[in-house]
Design an enzyme around this catalytic site. Structure first.
Site, short mmCIF file in Angstrom:
data_model
loop_
_atom_site.label_atom_id
_atom_site.label_comp_id
_atom_site.label_asym_id
_atom_site.label_seq_id
_atom_site.Cartn_x
_atom_site.Cartn_y
_atom_site.Cartn_z
CB SER A 1 97.26 -87.80 16.64
OG SER A 1 97.09 -88.68 17.74
CG ASP A 2 99.96 -84.22 21.69
OD1 ASP A 2 100.16 -85.20 22.43
OD2 ASP A 2 100.39 -83.09 21.97
CD1 TRP A 3 95.66 -88.08 25.65
CD2 TRP A 3 97.44 -89.39 25.95
NE1 TRP A 3 95.30 -89.06 26.53
CE2 TRP A 3 96.39 -89.88 26.75
CE3 TRP A 3 98.67 -90.06 25.99
CZ2 TRP A 3 96.52 -91.00 27.57
CZ3 TRP A 3 98.79 -91.17 26.81
CH2 TRP A 3 97.72 -91.63 27.58
CB ALA A 4 92.86 -87.81 22.95
#
Ligand code: NOJ
Length: 768
Positions: free
Chosen positions: A302-305
């Site tokens: 995933s991307d950051w959060a």
């Protein structure tokens, strides 16, 4: 194999014809052995893959559910190694990002390998976007070189430098199609075109990953952001996107498919929502297309959060639902947030998700760790000598910076600088700022050792010329005109002004978007004041995006667009200014005249009422538009400031004699087209020859032009070359009404030329 050979020999000896003829047997064996050797080479990869799958399965069968879920967590390195010891020991992490020095990565790895039950190594990730310590031009600048080979070399250098510190995974390349220069992340992209982005993105992947992932200097690449992030509405970061499926497939997905075809090791899901479904919980893009249609079994992070942000999107009620939707969408690893580690076990116990989903995610993670050879060699040998910024690395950086520079204007061929200019004024906030010339996404190379234009020019001119430096403005956003007096006085004392303006690094990159694209601060005023001195002005613009600078265009004599050129920007610019190198960069993105024209890109649809690119302004008092009801603006021309593919040279190239080999091609054939290219000028130079096509009538409207090929051709003065392109009819496929990928028979236009607006034209037909 030996058993087989023995049997064969026995069989041959029984045969009457061959009995006694050892020679014949050996002859046969020779061919057989050659066959086996070739088969070994061909199938080695497959065998390797099988071996890895077996290892993955064996390890997986030994893992507890908690250990599996632990592998799916990526944590940003914080505090000290000691702070993280328990987390690692308890098997609650599979990867770290931002642990970037050899000592930390070594110590963290040691805990994972020696103190966890199964000793599964960690994988260290980092945003090595345009270099580790040797900083290359920002990716948008690299794309202006249209030089896949050189870009691959740059990524190789980045990998060599990064892996020396234990980083085995970079979050690059960013291959989002970017058509809105307001978006700060346009700097990280390869621009607006799917074909160019596909080819250059693939080159970066090859460079990062090297020939073999197990090589100590190879690192896994990560194609990001899957998908549609570049279409963020209004050029505002993280914003919503609405992308019809045909556009999704023909524009945004294209470079990702190419990435899969060149074996990219991983992908990152995006922050945006696509047609209402967040990219990080989007089953259609992540599962149906990426996994099922394309068969991708690499790691998806995933991307950051970006997973837990699905709550803010209004797509999930809580983190438990986040974990559910993300695992259903086939995201393997969660970056920074912790919904998986907190909720997957419960979801399994409640029988809400199938355990196979987790197994599959963990397999994708372990597979990459095996492919990288981390189980055999978990540690990076700390090199004896300094790996970063070696002479060879700096050479690649200088070459790429040079080839990325685009000459936009050269009135009266003022460039290259004449020897008659003895006193040179070097002015502007970006003339001597090693940090700002690096651009966005720089960690380890933060301004260290970068060579600025001022330093490079002084060195180049030595005692031959006098360099008078004045900053004029403290930074590009400075509005205080106090420094103008010095700048004007420097100009007055000189024969020519070299003016370094543009954008400081922080004005582009993630979350650094702009609503206005003019030169910020008092830079326009500075240009006007300097122009009033009557001295010739050469403007070098360093920026992370296309800027709108029509206002100053007429006030200056030459414009070089240098993007943020990186560590070796200074020497590269100095070589171009002095004619040691001839500019060859071409724009990878359309430059608008004004923000109101955005989105503006060359591959637009024609509409039913296309307008001519002429002045459309309507005289006052006219009741009805006398110029016709067409697709245009009343207050700005429809043409861009500079079209896609544009870039001048010091020499002059002549295109002629376009020739299509056949008028009609059958489906499955190769279309061949060529033209003559002659260097009419006085400089040996490179030209980037571009090939475009248009499908004139299709079951879904096609763009007015589409790039389908390009070549960088070197020509000496007076030299002529034939430039030939070959394209398979499959490369002209479109998505029809049923969203099937087909090449439709019919008429096509084909062009070859120096940019998307200056082309020689021909045509052909595809028949069944
Ligand atoms: C957020 C960015 O969108 C992404 O491109 C980057 O790789 C991660 N942060 C990690 O730094």
């Amino acid at each position: 194999m030996f058993v087989f050979i023995r049997r064969m020999i026995k069989q041959e000896l029984k045969d009457d014809y061959y009995r006694g003829s050892m020679y014949n047997i050996l002859l046969r064996l020779k061919f057989f052995i050659i066959f086996i050797l070739i088969a070994n080479i061909v199938f080695a990869d497959t065998l390797g893959k099988e071996e890895i799958e077996n290892k993955v399965d064996t390890l997986l069968s030994k893992m507890t559910l908690q250990e599996k879920i632990g592998q799916m967590q990526q944590i940003s390195f914080w505090g000290s190694v000691e702070d993280l010891r328990e987390t690692i020991k308890n098997g609650k992490v599979g990867s770290f990002l931002n642990a970037s020095d050899a000592k930390s990565t070594y110590e963290l790895q040691k805990i994972a390998v020696e103190e966890t039950r199964l000793g599964i190594p960690l994988i260290f990730a980092r945003d090595v976007i345009h270099g580790q310590e040797t900083i290359f031009p920002i990716p948008l600048g690299q794309a202006a070189s249209w030089n896949a080979e050189l870009i691959e070399k740059a990524a190789r250098v980045a990998a060599v430098e990064a892996t020396a510190t234990g980083i085995k995974w970079t979050f690059a390349p960013m291959i989002d199609i970017s058509r809105d220069p307001r978006w700060g992340r346009v700097a990280e992209s390869c621009g607006e075109d799917p074909y160019l982005t596909s080819k250059l993105g693939a080159a970066m992947i090859k460079g990062f990953q090297g020939k073999d992932l197990t090589d100590p200097t190879s690192m896994a690449a990560c194609a990001k952001h899957f998908v549609g992030y570049g279409a963020s509405e209004a050029g505002k970061d993280y914003n919503t996107t609405f992308i019809p499926e045909r556009q999704l497939r023909e524009i945004h997905l294209k470079p990702f498919k190419e990435a899969v075809d060149v074996d990219v090791a991983s992908m990152m899901s995006a922050f945006n929502d696509i047609n209402g479904i967040p990219a990080s919980g989007n089953k259609f893009t992540l599962k149906t297309i990426l996994r099922d249609e394309w068969g991708f079994n690499g790691l998806v992070v995933s991307d950051w959060a970006s997973m837990t942000q699905m709550i803010m999107h209004g797509f999930c009620e809580d983190e438990k639902e986040v974990a559910f939707k993300s695992i259903e969408a086939n995201i393997d690893m969660e970056m920074a947030s912790t919904s998986y580690i907190d909720h997957l076990e419960t979801l399994i116990n409640e029988k809400k998700i199938d355990a196979a989903l987790i197994d599959n995610a963990v397999k994708n993670i372990l597979r990459l760790k095996y492919k990288l050879g981390l189980f055999e060699n978990p540690y990076t040998a700390i090199p004896d000598s300094k790996v970063a910024r070696q002479e060879e690395h700096l050479k690649v950086a200088e070459k790429l910076a040079g080839q990325s520079i685009v000459l936009l204007k050269n009135k009266n061929e003022i460039l290259p600088l004449s020897d008659d200019f003895k006193k040179i004024a070097v002015i502007g906030p970006l003339a001597d700022n090693a940090l700002e010339q690096n651009g966005c996404w720089v960690f380890e190379g933060f301004g260290k050792d970068g060579i600025t234009p001022l330093t490079a020019l002084k060195e180049k001119f030595g005692n031959d010329k006098e360099v008078i430096f004045a900053k004029g403005l403290k930074s590009t956003v400075d509005s205080d005109e106090d420094g103008f007096a010095d700048a004007i006085s420097a100009a007055n004392k000189s024969d020519v002004v070299l003016l370094f303006i543009g954008e400081d690094a922080f004005l582009s990159g993630e979350s650094h978007c702009r609503a206005f694209l003019n030169l910020p601060g008092a830079q326009e005023e500075l240009v006007s004041k300097l122009a009033a001195t009557g001295k010739p002005i050469i403007t070098i613009i360093m920026a992370g995006r296309p800027l709108t600078f029509e206002k100053i265009e007429s006030e200056v004599d030459a414009i070089l667009y240098a993007w943020h050129p990186g560590t070796m920007g200074g020497p590269a610019i100095a070589d171009i200014l002095t004619g040691v190198e001839t500019p060859s960069g071409k724009l990878p993105i359309t430059f608008p005249r004004s923000v109101g024209q955005i989105p503006i890109y060359y591959a637009h649809h024609n509409t039913g009422r296309p307008a001519e690119s002429v002045d459309r302004s309507v005289p006052l008092g006219t009741p009805l538009n006398p110029k016709g009801f067409a697709s245009f603006y009343l207050d700005v021309d429809i043409s861009p400031a500079y079209p896609f593919g544009y870039g001048l040279s010091y020499t002059k190239f002549d295109y002629s004699a376009i020739k299509i080999f056949k008028e009609k091609y059958k489906l499955g054939e190769i279309i061949e087209v060529e033209c003559l290219l002659k260097n009419l000028g006085n400089y040996n130079a490179d030209e980037i020859v571009q090939l475009y096509i248009r499908d004139l009538s299709a079951s879904a409207v096609q763009p007015v032009k589409l790039l389908k090929g390009f070549q960088r051709i070197h020509l000496k003065t007076d030299e002529t070359k034939t430039v030939k392109f070959s394209i398979h009819t499959d490369e002209l496929s479109i998505h029809d009404a049923e969203m099937e990928s087909v090449t439709e028979p019919g008429k096509f236009k084909i062009w070859i030329g120096s940019n998307s607006a200056d082309l020689l034209e021909s045509e052909f037909e595809i028949i069944k």
